[in-house]
Design a protein around this motif. Structure first.
Motif, PDB file in Angstrom:
ATOM      1  N   UNK A   1      -0.234  13.600  -0.343  1.00 33.50           N
ATOM      2  CA  UNK A   1      -0.711  12.483   0.468  1.00 33.50           C
ATOM      3  C   UNK A   1       0.125  12.422   1.740  1.00 33.50           C
ATOM      4  N   UNK A   2      -0.520  12.587   2.886  1.00 37.94           N
ATOM      5  CA  UNK A   2       0.209  12.607   4.156  1.00 37.94           C
ATOM      6  C   UNK A   2      -0.159  11.454   5.077  1.00 37.94           C
ATOM      7  N   UNK A   3      -1.116  10.613   4.681  1.00 38.56           N
ATOM      8  CA  UNK A   3      -1.472   9.476   5.511  1.00 38.56           C
ATOM      9  C   UNK A   3      -2.409   9.845   6.652  1.00 38.56           C
ATOM     10  N   UNK A   4      -2.886   8.843   7.393  1.00 35.05           N
ATOM     11  CA  UNK A   4      -3.889   9.073   8.446  1.00 35.05           C
ATOM     12  C   UNK A   4      -3.453  10.071   9.516  1.00 35.05           C
ATOM     13  N   UNK A   5      -2.175  10.069   9.886  1.00 37.53           N
ATOM     14  CA  UNK A   5      -1.711  10.982  10.926  1.00 37.53           C
ATOM     15  C   UNK A   5      -0.864  12.123  10.377  1.00 37.53           C
ATOM     16  N   UNK A   6      -0.797  12.220   9.041  1.00 39.06           N
ATOM     17  CA  UNK A   6      -0.090  13.328   8.420  1.00 39.06           C
ATOM     18  C   UNK A   6       1.406  13.159   8.295  1.00 39.06           C
ATOM     19  N   UNK A   7       1.915  11.927   8.436  1.00 35.85           N
ATOM     20  CA  UNK A   7       3.364  11.742   8.481  1.00 35.85           C
ATOM     21  C   UNK A   7       3.891  10.848   7.362  1.00 35.85           C
ATOM     22  N   UNK A   8       3.108  10.634   6.318  1.00 36.35           N
ATOM     23  CA  UNK A   8       3.578   9.799   5.210  1.00 36.35           C
ATOM     24  C   UNK A   8       4.690  10.510   4.442  1.00 36.35           C
ATOM     25  N   UNK A   9       5.504   9.727   3.758  1.00 33.86           N
ATOM     26  CA  UNK A   9       6.544  10.300   2.913  1.00 33.86           C
ATOM     27  C   UNK A   9       7.895  10.453   3.567  1.00 33.86           C
ATOM     28  N   UNK A  10       8.120   9.840   4.726  1.00 33.21           N
ATOM     29  CA  UNK A  10       9.402   9.992   5.428  1.00 33.21           C
ATOM     30  C   UNK A  10      10.479   9.114   4.794  1.00 33.21           C
ATOM     31  N   UNK A  11      10.877   9.491   3.587  1.00 31.96           N
ATOM     32  CA  UNK A  11      11.835   8.714   2.812  1.00 31.96           C
ATOM     33  C   UNK A  11      13.192   8.637   3.502  1.00 31.96           C
ATOM     34  N   UNK A  12      13.557   9.681   4.211  1.00 28.79           N
ATOM     35  CA  UNK A  12      14.863   9.719   4.848  1.00 28.79           C
ATOM     36  C   UNK A  12      15.066   8.645   5.894  1.00 28.79           C
ATOM     37  N   UNK A  13      13.962   8.039   6.348  1.00 28.55           N
ATOM     38  CA  UNK A  13      14.075   7.029   7.392  1.00 28.55           C
ATOM     39  C   UNK A  13      13.666   5.645   6.904  1.00 28.55           C
ATOM     40  N   UNK A  14      13.721   5.465   5.580  1.00 31.50           N
ATOM     41  CA  UNK A  14      13.669   4.117   5.016  1.00 31.50           C
ATOM     42  C   UNK A  14      15.037   3.461   5.257  1.00 31.50           C
ATOM     43  N   UNK A  15      15.027   2.232   5.719  1.00 28.84           N
ATOM     44  CA  UNK A  15      16.283   1.537   6.018  1.00 28.84           C
ATOM     45  C   UNK A  15      16.916   1.060   4.715  1.00 28.84           C
TER      46      UNK A  15
END
Length: 408
Positions: free
Chosen positions: A246-260
């Protein structure tokens, strides 16, 4: 499976529809062979029975796939057939694809068979921080040429490749939208230079997504939802839901490293503040442990950290414990939004699991009790080569879905 051999009357009136049916049937037959169990080689008659296509149609399609070099005949197969045994079929072991990776402190290339077996793999340490893409791509092209030649010496022809990078990408335009740890923003890559003259070309992938796909194909999570977390200099994530990335509408889902995880924390390379990467990224852990990771090879820094942990040096232990707790916060937040119940740790998170797991489990039990059980936190089955395998495997999947690209 549905029979796609016969076009309807309305289809027949549509220009190009018979060609569409032929392309669909090529993919159906090739996919059926690719999905057969290891060591079991389907015959033409078995493929016809499995797909619902006529034996004549299957024979014609198999001939096309043999001529294209995608399939290979392998003796007689007496399994599951009455009477005279037929000739078995398999993905041609003399054809393969290449996975390549650019990361902050290394480049890598590996050739695999169409069935996913690694034939040749090379990793070369190289400091790519804040380096223009041209020299990095040139170095990778040289490495890829070496691997391609080594694969050829073993009798394998490379048909295409995939390139994984640690950042947000637009695969269609082969553009790295942003890779903060490389210092690249809106960088268009000449991927064709990596493997010139190949029929399937080279496709660009996000590193963590590629590794998640490798885990989906080779790990024990094929029918599960899971979050793959890649630990390198940065921290990446790949989200698998219902056995699909699952990558989301623009293909960038899953960016766990940038969760605050620490709102009052340090600035992050992404421009934000207090991201998981600032605490659990490789460089962040090395710095907190008193190890100068940027001044020596990655393997040397990791060896120094492991030695410090084994000696129970306080700075090293505290650095990894803090990384584990912060990782738990990020996973807890992700699980609340996505309802995932399994996590796969890759990169340095897998290497440090012995020390990382206790604070990670404790953190998850505090911030998301009952959501992710300890037994559902595992390490990557494919090891450090996940991005290579995933990028290569994605090229194979594209071939299985559209074999006419090679045949034509």
């Amino acid at each position: 499976m549905a029979n796609t051999a016969t076009a309807t009357a309305s289809d027949a009136a549509t220009p190009g529809s018979m060609g569409d049916v032929r392309r669909s049937n090529l993919a159906l037959v090739l996919g059926t062979v690719a999905q057969s169990p290891a060591g079991f080689h389907l015959t033409r008659a078995q493929i016809a029975a499995a797909t619902g296509l006529t034996k004549a149609s299957v024979s014609s399609i198999v001939l096309d796939l043999l001529e294209a070099g995608i399939l290979h005949e392998i003796g007689l197969n007496p399994q599951g057939e009455r009477g005279r045994p037929g000739v078995g079929l398999e993905l041609n072991p003399a054809r393969g694809v290449m996975g390549m990776e650019i990361n902050v402190d290394y480049i890598a290339a590996g050739a695999t068979s169409l069935s996913g077996t690694v034939v040749v793999q090379e990793i070369r340490e190289r400091d790519n921080r804040d380096t223009a893409s041209g020299p990095v791509m040139a170095a990778l092209a040289s490495l890829a040429a070496e691997v391609r030649a080594a694969a050829a010496a073993k009798g394998m022809e490379v048909l295409g490749g995939g390139l994984a990078v640690p950042g947000l990408v637009d695969a269609g335009s082969a553009t790295v939208i942003t890779a903060p740890n490389l210092g690249w923003v809106d960088v268009k890559l000449d991927v064709a230079q990596l493997l010139p003259g190949l029929p399937l070309g080279v496709t660009l992938f996000n590193e963590a997504n590629a590794a998640a796909l490798a885990e989906l194909a080779h790990g024990p999570h094929r029918k599960q939802d899971f979050l793959f977390i890649s630990g390198e200099v940065g921290v990446g994530g790949g989200l698998v839901i219902r056995s699909e990335l699952f990558t989301g509408p623009e293909g960038h889902a899953g960016e766990v490293g940038h969760i605050v995880v620490d709102p009052e924390g340090r600035p992050c390379s992404c421009g934000g503040t207090g991201c998981l990467e600032t605490i659990a990224g490789q460089d962040a852990i090395f710095a907190a442990a008193g190890i100068e990771g940027k001044r020596q090879a990655r393997s040397e820094s990791m060896s120094a950290l492991m030695e410090a942990l084994a000696a129970e040096k306080p700075d090293a232990v505290l650095a990894v414990q803090r990384a584990g707790r912060s990782l738990g916060v990020a996973i807890a937040s992700t699980s609340r939004v996505t309802n995932i119940r399994a996590v796969v740790l890759g990169g340095h998170f897998a290497v440090l699991e012995h020390w990382l797991r206790p604070p990670l489990v404790e953190s998850l039990s505090k911030y998301a009790p009952g959501k992710i059980l300890p037994e559902n936190i595992t390490t990557a089955a494919v090891g450090e080569g996940g991005a290579l395998l995933g990028a290569a495997g994605s090229v194979v999947r594209s071939l299985l879905e559209a074999p006419h690209r090679l045949h034509s």
